[in-house]
Design an enzyme around this catalytic site. Structure first.
Site, PDB file in Angstrom:
ATOM      1  N   ASP A   1      -8.672   2.838  -0.350  1.00 26.37           N
ATOM      2  CA  ASP A   1      -8.732   3.780   0.768  1.00 26.37           C
ATOM      3  C   ASP A   1      -8.509   2.932   2.008  1.00 26.37           C
ATOM      4  OD1 ASP A   1      -9.305   5.489   2.841  1.00 26.37           O
ATOM      5  OD2 ASP A   1     -11.327   6.015   2.154  1.00 26.37           O
ATOM      6  N   VAL A   2      -7.294   2.956   2.538  1.00 26.60           N
ATOM      7  CA  VAL A   2      -6.966   2.041   3.635  1.00 26.60           C
ATOM      8  C   VAL A   2      -7.772   2.312   4.894  1.00 26.60           C
ATOM      9  CG1 VAL A   2      -4.622   1.588   2.801  1.00 26.60           C
ATOM     10  CG2 VAL A   2      -5.009   3.487   4.400  1.00 26.60           C
TER      11      VAL A   2
ATOM     12  N   SER B   1       7.742   4.598  12.174  1.00 30.07           N
ATOM     13  CA  SER B   1       8.636   5.747  11.999  1.00 30.07           C
ATOM     14  C   SER B   1       9.421   5.927  13.285  1.00 30.07           C
ATOM     15  CB  SER B   1       7.850   7.023  11.696  1.00 30.07           C
ATOM     16  OG  SER B   1       8.716   8.151  11.725  1.00 30.07           O
TER      17      SER B   1
ATOM     18  N   SER C   1       3.957   5.560  -3.899  1.00 33.05           N
ATOM     19  CA  SER C   1       5.055   6.499  -4.132  1.00 33.05           C
ATOM     20  C   SER C   1       6.003   6.462  -2.941  1.00 33.05           C
ATOM     21  CB  SER C   1       4.512   7.924  -4.329  1.00 33.05           C
ATOM     22  OG  SER C   1       3.800   8.349  -3.175  1.00 33.05           O
TER      23      SER C   1
ATOM     24  N   ASP D   1      -3.005   2.156  -3.950  1.00 36.88           N
ATOM     25  CA  ASP D   1      -2.897   3.545  -3.507  1.00 36.88           C
ATOM     26  C   ASP D   1      -4.244   4.223  -3.684  1.00 36.88           C
ATOM     27  OD1 ASP D   1      -0.162   5.573  -3.263  1.00 36.88           O
ATOM     28  OD2 ASP D   1      -2.108   6.511  -3.565  1.00 36.88           O
TER      29      ASP D   1
ATOM     30  N   SER E   1       0.323   8.173  15.724  1.00 39.52           N
ATOM     31  CA  SER E   1      -0.137   7.125  14.806  1.00 39.52           C
ATOM     32  C   SER E   1       0.941   6.062  14.613  1.00 39.52           C
ATOM     33  CB  SER E   1      -0.530   7.728  13.451  1.00 39.52           C
ATOM     34  OG  SER E   1       0.593   8.171  12.711  1.00 39.52           O
ATOM     35  N   LYS E   2       2.191   6.479  14.511  1.00 33.73           N
ATOM     36  CA  LYS E   2       3.272   5.531  14.264  1.00 33.73           C
ATOM     37  C   LYS E   2       3.645   4.751  15.526  1.00 33.73           C
ATOM     38  CE  LYS E   2       3.753   6.261   9.889  1.00 33.73           C
ATOM     39  NZ  LYS E   2       3.412   5.204   8.911  1.00 33.73           N
TER      40      LYS E   2
ATOM     41  N   THR F   1       0.856  -1.184   0.000  1.00 34.99           N
ATOM     42  CA  THR F   1       0.000   0.000   0.000  1.00 34.99           C
ATOM     43  C   THR F   1       0.892   1.235   0.000  1.00 34.99           C
ATOM     44  OG1 THR F   1      -0.190   0.218   2.417  1.00 34.99           O
ATOM     45  CG2 THR F   1      -1.755  -1.236   1.310  1.00 34.99           C
TER      46      THR F   1
ATOM     47  N   TYR G   1       1.091  12.484  13.856  1.00 35.67           N
ATOM     48  CA  TYR G   1       1.885  11.497  13.118  1.00 35.67           C
ATOM     49  C   TYR G   1       2.672  10.600  14.086  1.00 35.67           C
ATOM     50  CZ  TYR G   1       5.030   9.655   9.511  1.00 35.67           C
ATOM     51  OH  TYR G   1       5.728   8.823   8.661  1.00 35.67           O
TER      52      TYR G   1
END
Length: 247
Positions: free
Chosen positions: A67-68, A149, A18, A39, A165-166, A15, A162
């Protein structure tokens, strides 16, 4: 030196068409995998697949829109994959992700929610759907690789949503690894500051400040794909529930 054929016969869903996701697709295809690029931006997925087809003749790669953050969208793609290939993907890389950066005191609730929905909920939905499909068909093994991340571990100014979430992705990965005792491995990759379309949006003065914190003094490349290829292959057959930092 990496084997050029260790992913032959593997069907891999990636998923995010890019940045890091594209690099993963290229690496997987170069090692013999058949790749499904998924994607939200169909054009990005098609562009990635077209490049793989030019470089790897004979492999039937596929582009898909997803759309994940939508369970229905995820299930439709998994069904399409099984219809086309008569099997679920044995390798899955959850690399789709977004940022909506702002300082904590001014971060909009909707921007917090959106990042959680895509980065964390999206990883959950795809992981769940792929694992369910593998278990249902009695697949002897599988490898799910979630893109975390380093900021999920150490935090980052302007990225409360962010980072959260990670951090969640890493916790989800560890739990999934404990529950999936069916030969399905689940691991997490924690990239550092990698040059991608996402980081291209970051102001130069912020990048320059971040680089002072990086021992190598430079941004990384999407060679995170090297680690993903390792985790997708049998070279990592006794590794699950772990996080590998690429930073």
């Amino acid at each position: 030196m990496a084997s050029s054929s260790r992913l032959i016969s593997r069907l891999a869903l990636v998923t995010g068409g890019s940045g890091i996701g594209r690099a993963v697709c290229q690496r997987f295809a170069s090692e013999g995998a058949t790749v499904i690029v998924a994607d939200l931006n169909q054009d990005a997925a098609v562009e990635t697949v077209d490049a793989l087809q030019r470089g790897q003749k004979g492999l039937e790669h596929m582009a898909g829109q997803i759309d994940v953050s939508s369970k229905d969208s995820v299930k439709k793609l998994i069904t399409r994959i099984q219809t086309c290939y008569f099997q679920p993907p044995s390798v899955c890389v959850n690399a789709a992700g977004i940022t909506q950066d702002d300082f904590l005191l001014s971060l909009e609730e909707e921007h917090f929610d959106k990042v959680i929905q895509v980065n964390l909920k999206g990883t959950f939905l795809v992981t769940q759907a792929v694992a369910q499909a593998l278990v249902a068909c009695g697949a002897p093994k599988g490898s799910i690789i979630n893109m975390g991340s380093i900021v999920g571990k150490v935090g980052n100014i302007g990225q409360a949503n962010y980072s959260a979430s990670k951090a969640g992705v890493e916790g989800l990965t560890r739990t999934a690894a404990k529950e999936l005792s069916f030969g399905i491995r689940c691991n997490c990759v924690l990239p550092g500051f990698i040059t991608t379309p996402m980081t291209d949006k970051v102001p130069d003065k912020v990048i320059n400040k971040l680089l002072t914190l990086v021992p190598l003094g430079r941004m990384g490349e999407p060679a995170v794909a090297d680690v993903c290829a390792f985790l997708a292959s049998d070279d990592s057959r006794y590794i699950t529930g772990t996080s590998i930092e690429v930073t």
